[in-house]
Design a protein around this motif. Sequence first.
Motif, PDB file in Angstrom:
ATOM      1  N   GLY A 266       0.803  -1.228   0.000  1.00  0.00           N
ATOM      2  CA  GLY A 266       0.000   0.000   0.000  1.00  0.00           C
ATOM      3  C   GLY A 266       0.835   1.276   0.000  1.00  0.00           C
ATOM      4  N   ARG A 267       2.174   1.135  -0.159  1.00  0.00           N
ATOM      5  CA  ARG A 267       3.022   2.347  -0.135  1.00  0.00           C
ATOM      6  C   ARG A 267       3.112   2.944  -1.535  1.00  0.00           C
ATOM      7  N   ARG A 268       3.100   4.303  -1.607  1.00  0.00           N
ATOM      8  CA  ARG A 268       3.240   4.986  -2.892  1.00  0.00           C
ATOM      9  C   ARG A 268       4.456   5.907  -2.821  1.00  0.00           C
ATOM     10  N   LEU A 269       5.229   5.942  -3.878  1.00  0.00           N
ATOM     11  CA  LEU A 269       6.418   6.808  -3.881  1.00  0.00           C
ATOM     12  C   LEU A 269       6.053   8.272  -3.679  1.00  0.00           C
ATOM     13  N   ILE A 270       4.911   8.671  -4.206  1.00  0.00           N
ATOM     14  CA  ILE A 270       4.516  10.082  -4.151  1.00  0.00           C
ATOM     15  C   ILE A 270       4.324  10.562  -2.714  1.00  0.00           C
ATOM     16  N   ASP A 271       4.122   9.610  -1.769  1.00  0.00           N
ATOM     17  CA  ASP A 271       3.935  10.006  -0.372  1.00  0.00           C
ATOM     18  C   ASP A 271       5.249  10.449   0.280  1.00  0.00           C
ATOM     19  N   ASP A 272       6.347  10.186  -0.392  1.00  0.00           N
ATOM     20  CA  ASP A 272       7.639  10.717   0.051  1.00  0.00           C
ATOM     21  C   ASP A 272       7.712  12.176  -0.451  1.00  0.00           C
ATOM     22  N   GLY A 273       7.903  13.100   0.471  1.00  0.00           N
ATOM     23  CA  GLY A 273       7.891  14.529   0.128  1.00  0.00           C
ATOM     24  C   GLY A 273       8.893  14.889  -0.963  1.00  0.00           C
ATOM     25  N   ALA A 274      10.064  14.223  -0.942  1.00  0.00           N
ATOM     26  CA  ALA A 274      11.093  14.569  -1.924  1.00  0.00           C
ATOM     27  C   ALA A 274      10.626  14.177  -3.333  1.00  0.00           C
ATOM     28  N   VAL A 275       9.932  13.043  -3.413  1.00  0.00           N
ATOM     29  CA  VAL A 275       9.424  12.589  -4.718  1.00  0.00           C
ATOM     30  C   VAL A 275       8.362  13.575  -5.214  1.00  0.00           C
ATOM     31  N   ALA A 276       7.429  13.921  -4.322  1.00  0.00           N
ATOM     32  CA  ALA A 276       6.354  14.845  -4.704  1.00  0.00           C
ATOM     33  C   ALA A 276       6.942  16.181  -5.151  1.00  0.00           C
ATOM     34  N   TYR A 277       7.968  16.644  -4.410  1.00  0.00           N
ATOM     35  CA  TYR A 277       8.575  17.939  -4.745  1.00  0.00           C
ATOM     36  C   TYR A 277       9.230  17.891  -6.130  1.00  0.00           C
ATOM     37  N   ARG A 278       9.989  16.832  -6.389  1.00  0.00           N
ATOM     38  CA  ARG A 278      10.723  16.778  -7.671  1.00  0.00           C
ATOM     39  C   ARG A 278       9.773  16.576  -8.842  1.00  0.00           C
ATOM     40  N   LEU A 279       8.729  15.786  -8.634  1.00  0.00           N
ATOM     41  CA  LEU A 279       7.760  15.606  -9.719  1.00  0.00           C
ATOM     42  C   LEU A 279       7.015  16.929  -9.966  1.00  0.00           C
ATOM     43  N   GLY A 280       6.598  17.556  -8.870  1.00  0.00           N
ATOM     44  CA  GLY A 280       5.863  18.821  -8.997  1.00  0.00           C
ATOM     45  C   GLY A 280       6.700  19.887  -9.683  1.00  0.00           C
ATOM     46  N   ARG A 281       7.968  19.976  -9.282  1.00  0.00           N
ATOM     47  CA  ARG A 281       8.850  20.969  -9.897  1.00  0.00           C
ATOM     48  C   ARG A 281       9.019  20.681 -11.389  1.00  0.00           C
ATOM     49  N   SER A 282       9.175  19.404 -11.732  1.00  0.00           N
ATOM     50  CA  SER A 282       9.346  19.039 -13.149  1.00  0.00           C
ATOM     51  C   SER A 282       8.118  19.432 -13.958  1.00  0.00           C
ATOM     52  N   VAL A 283       6.938  19.109 -13.417  1.00  0.00           N
ATOM     53  CA  VAL A 283       5.707  19.391 -14.174  1.00  0.00           C
ATOM     54  C   VAL A 283       5.490  20.898 -14.281  1.00  0.00           C
ATOM     55  N   ALA A 284       5.788  21.629 -13.214  1.00  0.00           N
ATOM     56  CA  ALA A 284       5.603  23.085 -13.255  1.00  0.00           C
ATOM     57  C   ALA A 284       6.533  23.703 -14.300  1.00  0.00           C
ATOM     58  N   ARG A 285       7.773  23.246 -14.321  1.00  0.00           N
ATOM     59  CA  ARG A 285       8.716  23.787 -15.313  1.00  0.00           C
ATOM     60  C   ARG A 285       8.276  23.434 -16.723  1.00  0.00           C
ATOM     61  N   MET A 286       7.774  22.217 -16.873  1.00  0.00           N
ATOM     62  CA  MET A 286       7.337  21.786 -18.204  1.00  0.00           C
ATOM     63  C   MET A 286       6.171  22.658 -18.679  1.00  0.00           C
ATOM     64  N   GLU A 287       5.174  22.850 -17.812  1.00  0.00           N
ATOM     65  CA  GLU A 287       4.009  23.653 -18.203  1.00  0.00           C
ATOM     66  C   GLU A 287       4.430  25.077 -18.538  1.00  0.00           C
ATOM     67  N   ALA A 288       5.370  25.605 -17.739  1.00  0.00           N
ATOM     68  CA  ALA A 288       5.828  26.971 -18.014  1.00  0.00           C
ATOM     69  C   ALA A 288       6.501  27.034 -19.385  1.00  0.00           C
TER      70      ALA A 288
END
Length: 397
Positions: free
Chosen positions: A284-306
């Motif tokens: 039941g563990r998800r990688l996204i629940d690790d803050g570092a993973v969420a941060y790096r994915l979020g940063r990547s997607v934000a940069r991509m959209e920009a």
Amino acid sequence: MDFSRVELSDDDQRFLEESRAFLSDLVTEDVLRRDRETGDNFDEGVHLALGAAGYLEREWRPESDGGFNRVRRRIWELEKRRAHVPWVTSGTTAMIARSVEKFGSPELKAEVMPKVYSGHVRLCLGYTEPEGGSDVATCKTRAVRDGDSWVINGSKMFTTGAHNCQYVFLITNTDPDAPKHKSLTMFLVPLDSPGIEIQGIRTIDGDRTNIVYYSDVRVDDKYRLGGVNDGWTVVREPLNAEHGAVEAAVDGLQDVAIMMHQALFMADAADKAAAKVTQADPNGRRLIDDGAVAYRLGRSVARMEASFSTPNIFGRVALAQTMRDISPDLMDLLGTASSLPLGTDGAADDGAAEYVFRFAPLVGIYGGTLEVFRNMIAQYVLGLGKPAYAAPAKKAS
Ligand SMILES: Cc1cc2nc3c(=O)[nH]c(=O)nc-3n(C[C@H](O)[C@H](O)[C@H](O)COP(=O)(O)OP(=O)(O)OC[C@H]3O[C@@H](n4cnc5c(N)ncnc54)[C@H](O)[C@@H]3O)c2cc1C
């Protein structure tokens, strides 16, 4: 700019559905596999089928001359991307065909254009030379007049698609003593001319390009485009289009940034990474629940959209730089199996991020490097003047 949704008429909706069905039948798994193996980014069967069904002609003619209207052009472009139609050689053909229409003699147009529209004739770009391509005007390939024809000697680097094309849009130097922008003449050289040798080169992302040698290649004067020593006038327009140095249409029916086609590989990789890190493991563990993973994915997607929303020439720099920057992050999130390439058993995301990692350097080179684009933005858009490379003057003691 108008960001509203475009309401499709019944006819346009029908056109969308027909195009989607046509392309999904045409671009089979076999076509995609072959394309990856050859690195050609061109499939003759697909191209000829598009020609036979009249799509190439409608895509490449202006609306006033039987081509698609703006809405259908946009639908068509998006559907081609969705279906992953190999795009490199049809892109160069479209770009050069406009110059042939504008600068070619009636005889040349009659020889070339009907076959361009049927798909039997394809055109490639012969700008870059082994000694440097950023400044295309420093061309050393010589064309010397001999009666009604010209004799061409030299070599061109990175003539992508030459082995699938019938003509090359060639920059030559016809007056080595003249200032560089007044020394150039453009030709549409038949690639089956004696004296032409095409050698393949594979790039790090698996694409195929070529070096092409020209040894005493004789070309009739009818293949000249524009005036002698006036090649800069001919080549400027396609160069500006390739550089994204063109005004956006007010209807907003085009990509905001140029090179969106390439950028969509990044979107695909980001989507795959997001899907993977949000999947729960058997505990039941998800990688996204690790803050570092969420941060790096979020940063990547934000940069991509920009980067997707950054207009024309700026967008080109933003897209390529973002591809370079976020692909290692996406690979890190997916772990070591992300280094396995497309089509390999066990690849974390079917090789999507790994492909972007290898593709991104090239996206920031072809058609002009990121350094050159940054200088162009500084000089022409921000008005910062020409860079001075001379050593600074010594301070008086
Ligand atoms: C996959 C691929 C496909 C290509 N397809 C084609 C094609 O179909 N037809 C074609 O003609 N060409 C093609 N090219 C060539 C491409 O356009 C050139 O590679 C590009 O313009 C850079 O030229 P160059 O490689 O000769 O580098 P150079 O011009 O030799 O530059 C070398 C380095 O110096 C830097 N530099 C050069 N000038 C400046 C400056 N003024 N300011 C700051 N830095 C500078 C560059 O950024 C680069 O890092 C292709 C290239 C690739 C990689």
